[in-house]
Write a protein that holds these residues in place. Structure first.
Motif, PDB file in Angstrom:
ATOM      1  N   ALA A  63       0.911  -1.059  -0.093  1.00 40.49           N
ATOM      2  CA  ALA A  63      -0.066   0.178   0.052  1.00 40.49           C
ATOM      3  C   ALA A  63       0.812   1.210   0.092  1.00 40.49           C
ATOM      4  O   ALA A  63       1.938   1.282   0.775  1.00 40.49           O
ATOM      5  N   LEU A 112       1.628   4.095   1.128  1.00 37.79           N
ATOM      6  CA  LEU A 112       1.514   5.097   2.127  1.00 37.79           C
ATOM      7  C   LEU A 112       2.832   6.121   2.131  1.00 37.79           C
ATOM      8  O   LEU A 112       2.757   7.317   2.230  1.00 37.79           O
ATOM      9  N   HIS A 113       3.988   5.589   1.530  1.00 36.01           N
ATOM     10  CA  HIS A 113       5.118   6.591   1.538  1.00 36.01           C
ATOM     11  C   HIS A 113       4.774   7.727   0.596  1.00 36.01           C
ATOM     12  O   HIS A 113       5.717   8.444   0.440  1.00 36.01           O
ATOM     13  N   TYR A 114       3.885   7.498  -0.164  1.00 40.37           N
ATOM     14  CA  TYR A 114       3.585   8.489  -1.332  1.00 40.37           C
ATOM     15  C   TYR A 114       3.613   9.974  -0.584  1.00 40.37           C
ATOM     16  O   TYR A 114       3.716  10.990  -1.128  1.00 40.37           O
ATOM     17  N   LEU A 115       2.682   9.813   0.602  1.00 39.31           N
ATOM     18  CA  LEU A 115       2.549  10.739   1.361  1.00 39.31           C
ATOM     19  C   LEU A 115       3.629  11.849   1.826  1.00 39.31           C
ATOM     20  O   LEU A 115       3.656  13.025   1.569  1.00 39.31           O
ATOM     21  N   SER A 116       4.626  11.184   1.847  1.00 40.09           N
ATOM     22  CA  SER A 116       6.113  11.797   2.479  1.00 40.09           C
ATOM     23  C   SER A 116       7.022  11.972   1.488  1.00 40.09           C
ATOM     24  O   SER A 116       8.068  12.765   1.574  1.00 40.09           O
ATOM     25  N   LYS A 149      -1.334  13.508  -4.152  1.00 38.67           N
ATOM     26  CA  LYS A 149      -1.378  12.451  -2.851  1.00 38.67           C
ATOM     27  C   LYS A 149      -2.863  12.485  -2.579  1.00 38.67           C
ATOM     28  O   LYS A 149      -3.232  11.451  -2.411  1.00 38.67           O
ATOM     29  N   LEU A 184      -4.913   8.914  -3.493  1.00 34.06           N
ATOM     30  CA  LEU A 184      -5.002   7.877  -2.268  1.00 34.06           C
ATOM     31  C   LEU A 184      -6.365   7.613  -1.941  1.00 34.06           C
ATOM     32  O   LEU A 184      -7.077   6.514  -1.921  1.00 34.06           O
TER      33      LEU A 184
END
Ligand code: SF4
Ligand code: SF4
Lengths: 242, 517
Positions: free
Chosen positions: A206, A208-212, B80, B84
């Motif tokens: 998943a 989630l590292h996209y956010l950072s 983002k 998502l």
């Protein structure tokens, strides 16, 4: 009977978790290409929506619920001390369970009736879906038939799971459970076991590292400073087979 | 200043003959596989027309590219938050029918059918399901169909034109079209990279090629939405996105990409341009008025010592700097100001530039009396009560811009975000060069007049000759100035090629699995 119980609730969980960890690591490192959510939205988009969204949203919430009952059983018990709150928790969990059931049902129906989606279906996809369907039906059955699940999960099952973690399995509570619940527990470990071999692996990538991360990504194949130094190219990267 | 090198391209649209050789060369090498049949990393569209996938330029439908967001920019349909939130179901994802359903024919039926009274036929079957199908659309089925209601008249670039202007474009006698070959633009501010939740897409620092790491792509499909040019494609079989790789293995070895190498019209130019990476964000966020100018300004003068010093500090090889100084693309884009990016308003800063087409657009209409002619017509022949004639033999040779068969605004909607002065300026230069050459070779135009036309457009005879040479006579090595590949660097990029001998393609580059993860 005891041997079977010991296999189902001690040996198999350990085997499943071991296979899961090692298998997923190997697949990620060496077969990264095979890890994909394998979306079929490109072939059929409209019917997908009505299955995929209720399924995923419901499942995420239900899984989080199970995880919380496992991790912080005392908080769940404290919340459930008030009957109104208990009912709210149970009813909403059941509603999300139903949303998973409806979502998965319509996804499976779509898979069998859309010829394009059939064309990208593997046997493993069907196995996973049938297993998930069984698991959800069992889960809803448990929720209806053996109230109140959120409380006894926290009180009885959480210690069992923790004991597995501590490598000192305490199994009396599990052995005494009705078979529907036992099947549900076994199904959960079976699903964990299947992660490295099926599309389920996509849960663990998943993004989630996209956010950072910054939006743009530039990658250099060579070291920008070293490249103008004639000595580094050969000392750093050598051909492997000569 | 942070100078990097970029392999950039120029397509000279006046020269494209719409033969699709480029598309076939690409297909044969890269996309002749299951799940990729429908992909045309290189495709050639007829303009006016809807293109591939249908109406791709209409971002109200596809939500691609960047849009202004306060002082900065944001992805229109991904990013983002949106990416998502929509990860389970992407509402802006095109489906395969927006491209076309790939098909083949049951050829074996032709020879294996039992003898009978009827001719056997090869039925079309879907390459996805294998079932018989009715073919609704195929690659380039809109080819040459200017004027048709289904294709040409639905061109998104026509939206801002008045109905009268649109009507005028499609009168039979004035009908014109040109070809628009398209590949990935290997943008400086790629929307596909920014939209990828996995971080699988990246721009190579060394040459600016934008690639998708197949080991890391997880089929979140956001790049397909985000690329406003629809040049990132979803492989429905492997569950991975794929895109034009600019034939990087060929470029590294010093060869031109397959589409360019095979181009029959020799319309394609490829060369290095040096750009300032520190300016990308500012340029991409420019306001509408200065966007195109800033886009061109980010490309730096390869002779400027400061630029060279910064490039060297970034590890750009001397041979690459040298290639940048001889780059045909630098000449077309910066030195001569002849080329423009396609749809700069998408703000991805594309590095593929187009010399806008002059010939199909410029021709004059002269007033004639058609009465005598019409009397000779058969009774049932259709008669247009017009009294003008398509004519290229006017005093101005190729007519004037005002008489263009396409309103300049149409061209400007494609190449300069609707600002006609940019396109007009380029067309005038193209015309001036032609007038100059006509004066030289045929001599029916006076040298003074040719010189005046050149001077009007800011060119001189010497430059006009250079433009003429690179446009019409240029040899392979003039059109493709590819920096020499350095063996020691090639090893670091691909590693020793013997290591993957015997495996498919180039194998998987070791150690990339963890990238972006
Ligand atoms: S054209 Fe599209 S796919 Fe190519 S770099 Fe630009 S945004 Fe990415
Ligand atoms: S090969 Fe060249 S001339 Fe032919 S369609 Fe492609 S770009 Fe145009």
């Amino acid at each position: 009977m005891n041997a079977l119980n010991a296999f189902l609730f001690v040996a198999f969980p350990y085997a499943a978790v071991l296979v899961f960890v090692i298998g997923l690591a190997i697949r990620y490192r060496h077969r990264g290409f095979t890890i994909s959510s394998l979306s079929s939205q490109f072939l059929e988009g409209r019917r997908l929506f009505w299955g995929v969204v209720p399924f995923h949203v419901g499942l995420l919430i239900i899984l989080t619920g199970h995880l919380l009952a496992f991790l912080v059983p005392s908080s769940i018990l404290a919340w459930n001390a008030e009957p109104v709150r208990l009912i709210i928790l149970e009813v909403s969990a059941f509603a999300f369970g139903l949303s998973v059931l409806v979502g998965l049902g319509s996804l499976m129906f779509r898979r069998f009736t859309e010829s394009r989606v059939r064309a990208v279906t593997t046997r493993m996809d069907i196995a996973v879906e049938v297993l998930l369907l069984t698991q959800i039906i069992l889960g809803l059955w448990v929720a209806l038939g053996y109230r109140w699940g959120s409380s006894w999960f926290a009180a009885d099952l959480s210690p069992y799971l923790w004991s597995l973690f501590a490598l000192k399995p305490e199994t009396e509570a599990v052995y005494a459970l009705p078979w529907v619940i036992k099947l549900h527990i076994f199904g959960a470990f079976l699903l964990i076991f299947m992660v490295p071999f099926s599309r389920l692996a996509h849960i663990f990538v998943a993004p989630l590292h996209y956010l950072s991360r910054p939006y743009q990504q530039v990658m250099w194949n060579w070291d920008r400073g070293a490249i103008r130094d004639p000595n580094t190219a050969w000392s750093r990267a050598r051909p492997r087979n000569n | 200043m942070n100078i990097r090198s970029q392999i950039s391209m120029v397509f000279h649209l006046d020269k494209c003959i719409g033969c699709h050789t480029c598309s076939i060369a690409c297909k044969n090498i890269w996309t002749d596989r299951k799940g990729a049949e429908y992909m045309w990393w290189n495709n050639v569209e007829t303009k006016p027309g809807t293109g591939y996938p249908g109406k791709w330029e209409d971002q109200e439908i596809y939500k691609g590219g960047w849009e202004k967001d306060g002082t900065g920019i944001a992805l229109k349909g991904a990013g983002k938050k949106k990416g998502l939130a929509n990860i389970f179901h992407n509402p802006h994802l095109p489906v395969i029918d927006d491209y076309y359903e790939p098909f083949t024919y049951k050829y074996l039926d032709l020879i294996e059918s039992p003898a009978g009274d009827d001719q056997p036929t090869a039925r079309p079957i879907s390459m996805i399901t294998g079932e018989p199908m009715d073919i609704k659309m195929g690659p380039n089925w809109d080819d040459d169909l200017s004027g048709t209601p289904d294709y040409a008249r639905k061109d998104p670039n026509l939206l801002k034109l008045s109905p009268a202007e649109q009507q005028a474009m499609f009168q039979l006698e004035r009908m014109a079209f040109f070809y628009l070959p398209r590949i990935c633009n290997h943008c400086l501010n790629p929307a596909c990279v920014a939209a990828c939740p996995s971080g699988a897409i990246y721009k190579r620092g060394e040459d600016g090629v934008v690639l998708i790491n197949q080991d890391v792509c997880r089929a979140w499909r956001m790049c397909v939405t985000a690329c406003p040019y629809k040049k990132s494609y979803y492989n429905w079989n492997s569950g991975k996105s794929e895109k034009c790789i600019l034939c990087y293995p060929r470029i590294e070895a010093g060869y031109a990409p397959a589409c360019m190498h095979s181009c029959v019209g020799r319309i394609r130019y490829l060369g290095v341009m040096l750009y300032d990476a520190d300016q990308i964000e500012r340029v991409a966020s420019s306001d509408d008025g200065s966007l195109i100018q800033n886009h061109l300004d980010i490309i730096q003068d390869p002779f400027d010592p400061a630029v060279i010093a910064s490039a060297k500090a970034n590890g750009v090889a001397d041979s690459t700097i040298h290639a940048a100084q001889y780059s045909p693309t630098y000449k077309f884009v910066k030195k001569w100001g002849l080329a423009l990016p396609l749809h700069p308003e998408f703000r991805t800063l594309p590095m593929l530039f187009y010399v806008p087409p002059l010939l199909p657009v410029m021709a004059s209409l002269s007033k004639v009396d058609n009465t005598a002619q019409s009397q000779k017509m058969n009774d049932i022949a259709k008669y247009w009560p017009d009294n003008w004639l398509y004519d290229t033999s006017t005093e101005e040779l190729w007519g004037t811009l005002e008489q263009a068969r396409f309103p300049l605004e149409y061209m400007a909607n494609m190449f300069s975000a609707g600002k006609t002065s940019w396109v007009a300026d380029r067309l005038k230069k193209l015309m001036a060069v032609r007038i100059h050459r006509r004066a030289v070779t045929v001599g029916d135009i006076s040298a003074e007049k040719a010189a005046k036309v050149l001077a009007d457009t800011g060119l001189d005879a010497r430059t006009a000759e250079d433009i003429y040479y690179l446009t019409a006579l240029a040899k392979f090595d003039d059109r493709f100035v590819i920096p020499a590949a350095h063996r020691e660097q090639a090893i670091e990029m691909l590693e020793f090629t013997g290591d993957v001998k015997g495996s498919t393609g180039f194998g998987f580059k070791g150690g990339t699995a963890g990238r972006g993860a």
